[in-house]
Write a protein that holds these residues in place. Structure first.
Motif, PDB file in Angstrom:
ATOM      1  N   ALA A 264       0.068 -30.989  51.795  1.00  0.00           N
ATOM      2  CA  ALA A 264       1.396 -31.606  51.760  1.00  0.00           C
ATOM      3  C   ALA A 264       1.509 -33.022  52.250  1.00  0.00           C
ATOM      4  CB  ALA A 264       2.243 -30.673  52.547  1.00  0.00           C
ATOM      5  N   ASP A 265       2.327 -33.801  51.484  1.00  0.00           N
ATOM      6  CA  ASP A 265       2.231 -35.212  51.965  1.00  0.00           C
ATOM      7  C   ASP A 265       3.087 -35.518  53.319  1.00  0.00           C
ATOM      8  OD1 ASP A 265       5.173 -34.937  50.943  1.00  0.00           O
ATOM      9  OD2 ASP A 265       5.116 -36.784  49.932  1.00  0.00           O
ATOM     10  N   THR A 266       3.804 -34.569  53.911  1.00  0.00           N
ATOM     11  CA  THR A 266       4.439 -34.633  55.108  1.00  0.00           C
ATOM     12  C   THR A 266       4.235 -33.100  55.832  1.00  0.00           C
ATOM     13  OG1 THR A 266       6.321 -35.184  56.280  1.00  0.00           O
ATOM     14  CG2 THR A 266       6.748 -33.978  54.296  1.00  0.00           C
ATOM     15  N   THR A 267       4.370 -33.002  56.914  1.00  0.00           N
ATOM     16  CA  THR A 267       4.067 -31.930  57.749  1.00  0.00           C
ATOM     17  C   THR A 267       5.531 -31.561  58.470  1.00  0.00           C
ATOM     18  OG1 THR A 267       3.254 -32.861  59.724  1.00  0.00           O
ATOM     19  CG2 THR A 267       1.708 -31.987  58.249  1.00  0.00           C
ATOM     20  N   LYS A 268       6.453 -32.529  58.449  1.00  0.00           N
ATOM     21  CA  LYS A 268       7.742 -32.128  59.111  1.00  0.00           C
ATOM     22  C   LYS A 268       9.086 -32.628  58.354  1.00  0.00           C
ATOM     23  CE  LYS A 268       6.214 -32.275  63.731  1.00  0.00           C
ATOM     24  NZ  LYS A 268       6.290 -32.724  65.315  1.00  0.00           N
ATOM     25  N   VAL A 269       9.788 -31.791  58.311  1.00  0.00           N
ATOM     26  CA  VAL A 269      11.245 -32.312  57.276  1.00  0.00           C
ATOM     27  C   VAL A 269      12.236 -31.606  58.308  1.00  0.00           C
ATOM     28  CG1 VAL A 269      10.112 -32.235  55.245  1.00  0.00           C
ATOM     29  CG2 VAL A 269      10.963 -30.004  56.005  1.00  0.00           C
TER      30      VAL A 269
ATOM     31  N   THR B  89      16.509 -23.522  51.052  1.00  0.00           N
ATOM     32  CA  THR B  89      17.296 -23.896  52.260  1.00  0.00           C
ATOM     33  C   THR B  89      16.618 -23.573  53.227  1.00  0.00           C
ATOM     34  OG1 THR B  89      19.341 -24.007  51.315  1.00  0.00           O
ATOM     35  CG2 THR B  89      19.392 -23.763  53.611  1.00  0.00           C
ATOM     36  N   LEU B  90      15.724 -24.274  54.304  1.00  0.00           N
ATOM     37  CA  LEU B  90      15.213 -23.811  55.214  1.00  0.00           C
ATOM     38  C   LEU B  90      15.606 -24.092  56.749  1.00  0.00           C
ATOM     39  CD1 LEU B  90      11.505 -25.041  53.983  1.00  0.00           C
ATOM     40  CD2 LEU B  90      12.620 -22.788  53.822  1.00  0.00           C
ATOM     41  N   ARG B  91      15.550 -23.281  57.626  1.00  0.00           N
ATOM     42  CA  ARG B  91      16.230 -23.191  58.779  1.00  0.00           C
ATOM     43  C   ARG B  91      15.157 -23.875  59.692  1.00  0.00           C
ATOM     44  NH1 ARG B  91      18.888 -17.483  59.887  1.00  0.00           N
ATOM     45  NH2 ARG B  91      19.430 -18.395  61.811  1.00  0.00           N
ATOM     46  N   PRO B  92      15.424 -24.240  60.875  1.00  0.00           N
ATOM     47  CA  PRO B  92      14.220 -24.842  61.872  1.00  0.00           C
ATOM     48  C   PRO B  92      13.338 -23.715  62.092  1.00  0.00           C
ATOM     49  CG  PRO B  92      16.342 -25.373  62.788  1.00  0.00           C
ATOM     50  CD  PRO B  92      16.761 -24.318  61.531  1.00  0.00           C
ATOM     51  N   GLY B  93      12.154 -24.131  62.031  1.00  0.00           N
ATOM     52  CA  GLY B  93      10.729 -23.232  62.442  1.00  0.00           C
ATOM     53  C   GLY B  93       9.424 -23.487  61.616  1.00  0.00           C
ATOM     54  N   ARG B  94       8.694 -22.828  61.904  1.00  0.00           N
ATOM     55  CA  ARG B  94       7.362 -22.872  61.270  1.00  0.00           C
ATOM     56  C   ARG B  94       7.088 -22.178  60.105  1.00  0.00           C
ATOM     57  NH1 ARG B  94       3.507 -21.149  64.964  1.00  0.00           N
ATOM     58  NH2 ARG B  94       1.766 -22.171  63.960  1.00  0.00           N
ATOM     59  N   TYR B  95       6.706 -22.810  59.065  1.00  0.00           N
ATOM     60  CA  TYR B  95       6.293 -22.234  57.894  1.00  0.00           C
ATOM     61  C   TYR B  95       4.814 -22.664  57.422  1.00  0.00           C
ATOM     62  CZ  TYR B  95      11.397 -21.821  57.780  1.00  0.00           C
ATOM     63  OH  TYR B  95      12.574 -21.442  58.161  1.00  0.00           O
ATOM     64  N   GLU B  96       4.181 -21.481  56.631  1.00  0.00           N
ATOM     65  CA  GLU B  96       2.902 -21.697  56.127  1.00  0.00           C
ATOM     66  C   GLU B  96       3.170 -21.863  54.393  1.00  0.00           C
ATOM     67  OE1 GLU B  96      -1.658 -20.152  56.626  1.00  0.00           O
ATOM     68  OE2 GLU B  96       0.277 -18.930  57.145  1.00  0.00           O
ATOM     69  N   LEU B  97       2.599 -22.733  54.110  1.00  0.00           N
ATOM     70  CA  LEU B  97       2.436 -22.953  52.628  1.00  0.00           C
ATOM     71  C   LEU B  97       1.086 -22.321  52.153  1.00  0.00           C
ATOM     72  CD1 LEU B  97       3.763 -26.605  52.128  1.00  0.00           C
ATOM     73  CD2 LEU B  97       5.324 -24.632  52.145  1.00  0.00           C
ATOM     74  N   VAL B  98       1.234 -21.436  50.996  1.00  0.00           N
ATOM     75  CA  VAL B  98       0.055 -20.879  50.716  1.00  0.00           C
ATOM     76  C   VAL B  98       0.062 -20.668  49.223  1.00  0.00           C
ATOM     77  CG1 VAL B  98      -0.158 -19.456  52.782  1.00  0.00           C
ATOM     78  CG2 VAL B  98       0.610 -18.554  50.648  1.00  0.00           C
ATOM     79  N   CYS B  99      -1.384 -20.705  48.585  1.00  0.00           N
ATOM     80  CA  CYS B  99      -1.481 -20.188  47.289  1.00  0.00           C
ATOM     81  C   CYS B  99      -2.245 -18.856  47.351  1.00  0.00           C
ATOM     82  CB  CYS B  99      -2.541 -21.126  46.713  1.00  0.00           C
ATOM     83  SG  CYS B  99      -3.204 -20.713  44.981  1.00  0.00           S
TER      84      CYS B  99
ATOM     85  N   GLY C 133      17.612 -27.702  56.175  1.00  0.00           N
ATOM     86  CA  GLY C 133      18.405 -27.696  55.271  1.00  0.00           C
ATOM     87  C   GLY C 133      17.770 -27.652  54.109  1.00  0.00           C
ATOM     88  N   THR C 134      18.168 -28.366  52.881  1.00  0.00           N
ATOM     89  CA  THR C 134      17.452 -28.491  51.543  1.00  0.00           C
ATOM     90  C   THR C 134      16.184 -29.184  51.685  1.00  0.00           C
ATOM     91  OG1 THR C 134      19.904 -28.415  50.698  1.00  0.00           O
ATOM     92  CG2 THR C 134      18.190 -28.783  49.379  1.00  0.00           C
ATOM     93  N   VAL C 135      15.310 -28.446  50.971  1.00  0.00           N
ATOM     94  CA  VAL C 135      13.714 -29.016  51.084  1.00  0.00           C
ATOM     95  C   VAL C 135      13.305 -28.569  49.733  1.00  0.00           C
ATOM     96  CG1 VAL C 135      11.644 -28.716  51.824  1.00  0.00           C
ATOM     97  CG2 VAL C 135      13.437 -28.668  53.477  1.00  0.00           C
ATOM     98  N   SER C 136      13.013 -29.425  48.812  1.00  0.00           N
ATOM     99  CA  SER C 136      12.177 -29.290  47.498  1.00  0.00           C
ATOM    100  C   SER C 136      10.777 -29.484  47.710  1.00  0.00           C
ATOM    101  CB  SER C 136      12.742 -30.237  46.542  1.00  0.00           C
ATOM    102  OG  SER C 136      14.334 -29.768  46.207  1.00  0.00           O
TER     103      SER C 136
ATOM    104  N   THR D  62      12.474 -29.080  61.543  1.00  0.00           N
ATOM    105  CA  THR D  62      12.933 -29.488  62.805  1.00  0.00           C
ATOM    106  C   THR D  62      14.651 -29.272  62.678  1.00  0.00           C
ATOM    107  OG1 THR D  62      13.297 -31.773  62.262  1.00  0.00           O
ATOM    108  CG2 THR D  62      11.423 -30.968  63.432  1.00  0.00           C
ATOM    109  N   GLY D  63      15.304 -29.020  63.946  1.00  0.00           N
ATOM    110  CA  GLY D  63      16.838 -28.743  64.053  1.00  0.00           C
ATOM    111  C   GLY D  63      17.586 -29.970  63.962  1.00  0.00           C
TER     112      GLY D  63
END
Length: 183
Positions: free
Chosen positions: A77-82, A155-165, A85-88, A182-183
Motif C-alpha cells: 500500500a502507498d500509505t499505511t495510515k488514513v 467506510t472504515l472506523r478507527p482501528g487496525r486492518y489487514e489487506l490480504v490477497c 471515514g470513506t476510504v477507497s 485513525t480517529g
C-alpha cells in the motif's frame, strides 16, 4: 552472400533477438507503468489508498522457500495510515497471476501476516469489510487480471486492518499489509 557472411548475419540477428527478449523479461513487474493497464478507475471518493499486487513470476524470478509455491508475492500500500471515514482502495495488478485485496479487521495484539492458513491455502474471511477483486470494476469479482485494476470504497472506523490477497497460497507467500485507520 558467402557462407561466412551468412553465419555472421545469423549470429548477429540471434544476439539482437536475445537482447530484446532479455530486456523485456528484465523489465518485470516493477517496470510496468500504470499507463499500460487495461482499464482505469473512475474518480474515487474519500482517501484513496493505492495498492500494488505483484508476484515474481512476472519477472521470471523464483525464490525457493519464500512461500508454499516457492514464489515471492507482494501486496504493497502507498500509505499505511488514513483517517476514519470513506476510504477507497485502488488495486493495480502488476504481476502475472490474478490477485485481489480483501479488507479484514486486525485484532488487538495480532501481527500482520500471522493469520492461520487453512488447508485450502486461504485465511478465514469472517468479518471482511469488503474487497477489490473485480477486474476493471468495483468490489467483488473473480480476481484482478494482470495489467488491470480493481477498486472498492468502504467506510472504515478507527482501528487496525489487514489487506490480504486470499487466493490459494498468496497470503502465505507474502500478500498482506497493515492499514491503520485513525480517529
Amino acid at each position: 552472400m558467402r557462407l561466412h557472411d551468412a553465419w555472421l548475419t545469423g549470429t548477429a540477428t540471434a544476439i539482437m533477438l536475445t537482447a530484446v527478449v532479455a530486456g523485456q523479461a528484465a523489465m518485470g513487474a516493477t517496470a510496468r507503468p500504470e499507463s499500460r493497464l487495461e482499464c482505469t478507475a473512475p474518480p474515487l471518493s474519500g482517501h484513496t489508498v493505492k495498492v500494488d499486487l505483484a508476484d515474481d513470476q512476472a519477472s521470471g524470478m523464483m525464490n525457493p522457500g519464500s512461500g508454499p509455491s516457492g514464489m515471492k508475492m507482494r501486496l504493497t500500500a502507498d500509505t499505511t495510515k488514513v483517517p476514519a471515514g470513506t476510504v477507497s482502495l485502488l488495486a493495480y495488478n502488476k504481476g502475472s497471476l490474478a490477485h485481489e485485496v480483501v479488507v479484514l479487521p486486525l485484532p488487538s495484539g495480532q501481527k500482520v501476516g500471522k493469520r492461520p492458513v487453512r488447508s485450502d491455502g486461504r485465511v478465514d474471511e469472517t468479518g471482511s469489510l469488503g474487497e477489490a477483486s473485480h477486474n476493471c470494476a468495483a468490489d467483488e469479482g473473480g480476481g484482478i487480471a494482470p495489467d488491470s485494476a480493481g477498486w472498492t470504497t468502504l467506510t472504515l472506523r478507527p482501528g487496525r486492518y489487514e489487506l490480504v490477497c486470499n487466493f490459494p497460497d498468496h497470503y502465505a507467500s507474502g500478500m498482506y499489509a497493515e492499514l491503520d485507520v485513525t480517529g
